[in-house]
Structure formats: structure tokens, C-alpha cells
Scaffold this active site. Structure first.
Site, PDB file in Angstrom:
ATOM      1  N   HIS A  97      12.368 -18.979 -57.024  1.00 15.92           N
ATOM      2  CA  HIS A  97      11.600 -18.961 -58.212  1.00 15.92           C
ATOM      3  C   HIS A  97      12.248 -19.707 -58.606  1.00 15.92           C
ATOM      4  O   HIS A  97      11.633 -20.270 -59.733  1.00 15.92           O
ATOM      5  CB  HIS A  97      10.790 -17.637 -58.335  1.00 15.92           C
ATOM      6  CG  HIS A  97      12.031 -16.975 -59.053  1.00 15.92           C
ATOM      7  ND1 HIS A  97      12.102 -15.654 -58.366  1.00 15.92           N
ATOM      8  CD2 HIS A  97      12.339 -16.509 -60.207  1.00 15.92           C
ATOM      9  CE1 HIS A  97      12.874 -14.847 -59.465  1.00 15.92           C
ATOM     10  NE2 HIS A  97      12.656 -15.704 -60.437  1.00 15.92           N
TER      11      HIS A  97
ATOM     12  N   LYS B 242       7.772 -18.026 -60.476  1.00 15.70           N
ATOM     13  CA  LYS B 242       6.933 -17.808 -59.933  1.00 15.70           C
ATOM     14  C   LYS B 242       5.760 -18.291 -59.638  1.00 15.70           C
ATOM     15  O   LYS B 242       4.626 -17.685 -58.608  1.00 15.70           O
ATOM     16  CB  LYS B 242       7.092 -16.294 -60.445  1.00 15.70           C
ATOM     17  CG  LYS B 242       8.226 -15.533 -60.098  1.00 15.70           C
ATOM     18  CD  LYS B 242       7.883 -14.062 -60.661  1.00 15.70           C
ATOM     19  CE  LYS B 242       9.124 -13.498 -60.736  1.00 15.70           C
ATOM     20  NZ  LYS B 242       9.423 -12.055 -61.259  1.00 15.70           N
TER      21      LYS B 242
ATOM     22  N   HIS C  78      19.125 -14.948 -62.339  1.00 17.82           N
ATOM     23  CA  HIS C  78      19.608 -14.315 -60.974  1.00 17.82           C
ATOM     24  C   HIS C  78      20.754 -14.626 -60.249  1.00 17.82           C
ATOM     25  O   HIS C  78      21.259 -13.772 -59.615  1.00 17.82           O
ATOM     26  CB  HIS C  78      18.555 -14.302 -59.935  1.00 17.82           C
ATOM     27  CG  HIS C  78      17.036 -13.820 -60.394  1.00 17.82           C
ATOM     28  ND1 HIS C  78      17.299 -12.717 -60.735  1.00 17.82           N
ATOM     29  CD2 HIS C  78      15.591 -13.900 -60.764  1.00 17.82           C
ATOM     30  CE1 HIS C  78      15.688 -12.451 -60.807  1.00 17.82           C
ATOM     31  NE2 HIS C  78      15.009 -13.581 -61.417  1.00 17.82           N
TER      32      HIS C  78
HETATM   33 FE   LIG Z   1      13.438 -13.881 -62.067  1.00 17.98          FE
END
Ligand SMILES: [Fe+2]
Ligand SMILES: [Fe+2]
Length: 391
Positions: free
Chosen positions: A274, A249, A299
Site C-alpha cells: 500500500h 489501501k 512503515h
Molecule cells: Fe499504512
């Protein structure tokens, strides 16, 4: 007799050399403690079971304030047994081992005294009491390496000899160098952990959450990994690596990262990069492999509907599946500019039935999810203990 002693001492020295070799070879994958090293080395030198050697060895290390701290070890039925609590000797004491350890010293009672009883007066009462029988001979030599200390070996069968002294000197060198090495490894390890913590904190500074999020995710991930029966070393690596899950990030612009409203299509696309950025930032160090896997896959969804790669099931590394659940739990519990925090019970309900965004059956590894439900109270404890807003 002399030739026999010479052969025995050669054999014992070679055993110590082999121990050093084995230890050096396993240094990257083994956690050392000073005690383990002593025990391994002492096992090869102490007498008993037909082996020539002393019946007790006192190891002392000199403290910063000059005092000496030591312990007595024996070999009982082939096992090295610590024969005493720690013995602390004042440097001013006439019995201080520092006074004996200038050089290697071989001493037999007949060389110095009329009787064995007289000879006992040379030894510190505490050491003597832990040896448990009258001393008839001893050898003393200094420990090498960065350590300052000495070894005193007591009661060789018959007389203590030059050959015995050579074996003891090898033991002193082995202990000194391995302990120095193990301290160096520990320092390097601490520096490594400190560096990755600093990196994780630096990344999170850009976000609205505090550093508490990464600490909690570490602990949730560690708790899940430990309760899934993974080896202790792997639990530790997953736990410290988890804090770098969002390291990528740092490359997402603040306008997107801190935007209060919903992200548009292009913003979402950048935000969803990210994990890829994270993998790039973590580079190719073998020590960061788990961290890289976590950054890249936290994710992804069990059914393959996640990002960035869309992999599913066991294609997703286990560490990524673990951190995913930990991260989602913490996100649900936390306040964001666009949502209120959920309570632990509300989060449990989402993990059971799902909501608009979280679909537990399709998003989580069923084994990780079942483990979560078996230890959900630990998640609540972690959240409360590492949360300025959670009490
Ligand atoms: Fe994340
Ligand atoms: Fe996160």
C-alpha cells in the site's frame, strides 16, 4: 516645482510597480493577508521622513449590504500604523464615501470654502477624529479589481495635485489587484485542501476505522512537527499531508483489508504494497511531494527493518518518521477486529518498553520519540477530543 512633483510621482509609482513585481514573484510561497498588502503598499505612499505624501489614508471597502467599512492609516517613524478601529458608514449618510468615489477627485480647501473650519464639514466625524487634525486637502479614487471601495488620502504638504492623484490611483490599482489575486490564491488553496481531504476520506471508507483516524493522525503529526521546531509552513504541510498516508489501501482488495484473522504470506505481501500504491496514486505534483514521501515511508523503521524499501535512519524522510509514530500510537489506541484498544498509559508503556510488535528503539527516530514523550499529554487530548469511542 511642477517638474519636481512630476519626478516624485514617477518615483513613487515605480516603487509601487516594484512592490507588485516582488509580490507576484513570491505568490507561491507566501501567505497573503489583506492587511499585509495594505501595509506594504501604504508604506510607499504615505508622507513623512522627507517623502511627499498624505499624512493619513482612509481605505474603505463597500460591504454587500451597501455599508462602507474602512480604516485610517498613518506613517509614524517610518512604520505604518492603523490609526483607527473599523469605521462603518451607512450608505444613506451624507458623508458616505461612495458619494465621493465616482471619479478621481482632487480637492484643496481654498477651492471650495472660505475657511479651513468650513471645509471640515465635508468629512465624516469618525474619519475626522481618527485623522487627528483639520483636513486641508484630500484626494479620492476608486480601488480597482473585483473590490468595490475607495482610497481617500488626506493632508498633502501644501496643496494636493494631479501628480499626487496619479500616485494614489496607482496605489488603488495595486491594492485592488493584489487583494483580488490573494483571494484567488486562498480559494485555490482551500479547494486543494478540500480535495485531498475528500480523497483521504474516500480511502478510509473501505476500512473498519472511521474518518477519525485520519483526523487524529493529522493532529498528532502537526503537534510533533511543531514541537520539533519545524517552520510553521512545513508543520501545516506535514499535518494536512499526513491524512493521505494510507491512500494506497484503496488498491488493496477488501478481502485482505477487512479480513478478521491474521493475513497469510501472500496477503501480507499485497497489504505491504500500500505505500507503493499510495505513492503512485499521489502522482508527481510538487504540491504533493510531502504527502508522497509520507505515503511511501510511514512503515519504514529507524533500523531499516520496515517496508517497502527497508531504508533506515535519516534516509527516511523526517515527515515519514513523524507520521510513523503518530500512526502507531493511534493504531494501539484503536479497537480492531483482532485486538482491544490500549489506554494512553498502556500505549506509553509500549512506547517505553515495546511489545511483540512495536520496538521503540529500533522502529522510531529517537528525536521524534523524545518529542512524543515531551508532549504525550497532547496525544491523549487529541485522541479524546477526536474520538466517538474515546471518552
Ligand atoms: Fe499504512
Ligand atoms: Fe493509518
Amino acid at each position: 516645482m511642477t517638474l519636481e512633483l512630476c519626478q516624485i510621482s514617477l518615483q513613487q509609482t515605480q516603487e509601487l510597480l516594484r512592490l507588485t513585481n516582488t509580490t507576484l514573484r513570491s505568490i507561491c510561497c507566501r501567505k497573503f493577508t489583506d492587511r499585509e498588502l495594505y501595509v506594504e503598499a501604504l508604506r510607499r505612499v504615505l508622507g513623512g521622513r522627507g517623502r511627499r505624501g498624505p499624512d493619513s489614508i482612509y481605505i474603505h471597502l463597500n460591504g454587500k449590504s451597501g455599508e462602507s467599512r474602512g480604516r485610517v492609516f498613518h506613517l509614524i517613524s517610518g512604520e505604518v500604523v492603523e490609526g483607527s478601529e473599523e469605521i462603518v458608514i451607512d450608505p444613506a449618510s451624507v458623508f458616505s464615501p461612495q458619494r465621493l468615489s465616482d471619479e478621481m477627485l482632487v480637492s484643496n480647501w481654498r477651492d471650495t470654502c472660505e475657511t479651513v473650519e468650513q471645509y471640515q464639514s465635508y468629512f465624516h466625524p469618525k474619519i475626522k477624529s481618527f485623522i487627528g487634525r483639520p483636513v486641508t486637502n484630500f484626494i479620492c479614487c476608486q480601488i480597482g479589481g473585483e473590490l468595490s471601495g475607495a482610497l481617500l488620502a488626506f493632508n498633502y504638504p501644501g496643496e494636493a495635485t494631479e501628480y499626487d492623484a496619479r500616485v494614489l490611483l496607482s496605489l488603488a490599482v495595486v491594492i485592488g489587484s493584489l487583494v483580488t489575486l490573494s483571494n484567488g490564491v486562498r480559494e485555490t488553496e482551500n479547494a486543494f485542501i478540500y480535495t485531498i481531504e475528500a480523497l483521504a476520506r474516500a480511502c478510509e471508507a473501505a476500512e473498519e476505522s472511521t474518518g477519525e483516524h485520519i483526523v487524529r493522525v493529522n493532529r498528532y503529526a502537526g503537534a510533533l512537527a511543531a514541537n520539533m521546531g519545524l517552520p510553521v509552513d512545513l508543520v501545516e504541510v506535514i499535518s494536512y499531508s499526513a491524512q493521505m498516508h494510507d491512500v494506497g489501501k484503496i488498491r488493496v482488495p477488501n478481502e485482505i483489508l477487512l479480513k478478521s484473522g491474521p493475513l497469510d504470506g501472500e496477503e501480507l505481501r499485497i497489504m505491504r504494497l500500500h505505500p507503493v500504491y499510495g505513492e503512485m496514486i499521489l502522482g508527481d505534483s510538487p504540491r504533493l511531494q510531502i504527502a508522497r514521501e509520507i505515503a511511501m515511508t510511514h512503515h519504514e523503521n529507524w533500523d531499516g527493518s520496515g517496508y517497502p524499501s527497508g531504508i533506515g535512519g535519516e534516509e527516511i524522510p523526517l515527515c515519514g518518521r513523524i507520521v510513523k509514530l503518530a500512526d502507531v500510537y493511534d493504531a494501539l489506541r484503536s479497537r480492531r477486529s483482532y485486538k482491544n484498544p490500549l489506554s494512553h498509559e498502556e500505549t506509553l508503556a509500549v512506547f517505553r518498553e515495546g511489545d511483540g510488535r512495536v520496538d521503540p528503539v529500533h522502529h522510531f527516530d529517537p528525536v521524534v520519540l523524545a518529542t512524543f514523550f515531551s508532549i504525550e499529554h497532547i496525544f491523549e487530548q487529541i485522541y479524546r477530543s477526536v474520538s466517538s469511542a474515546g471518552t
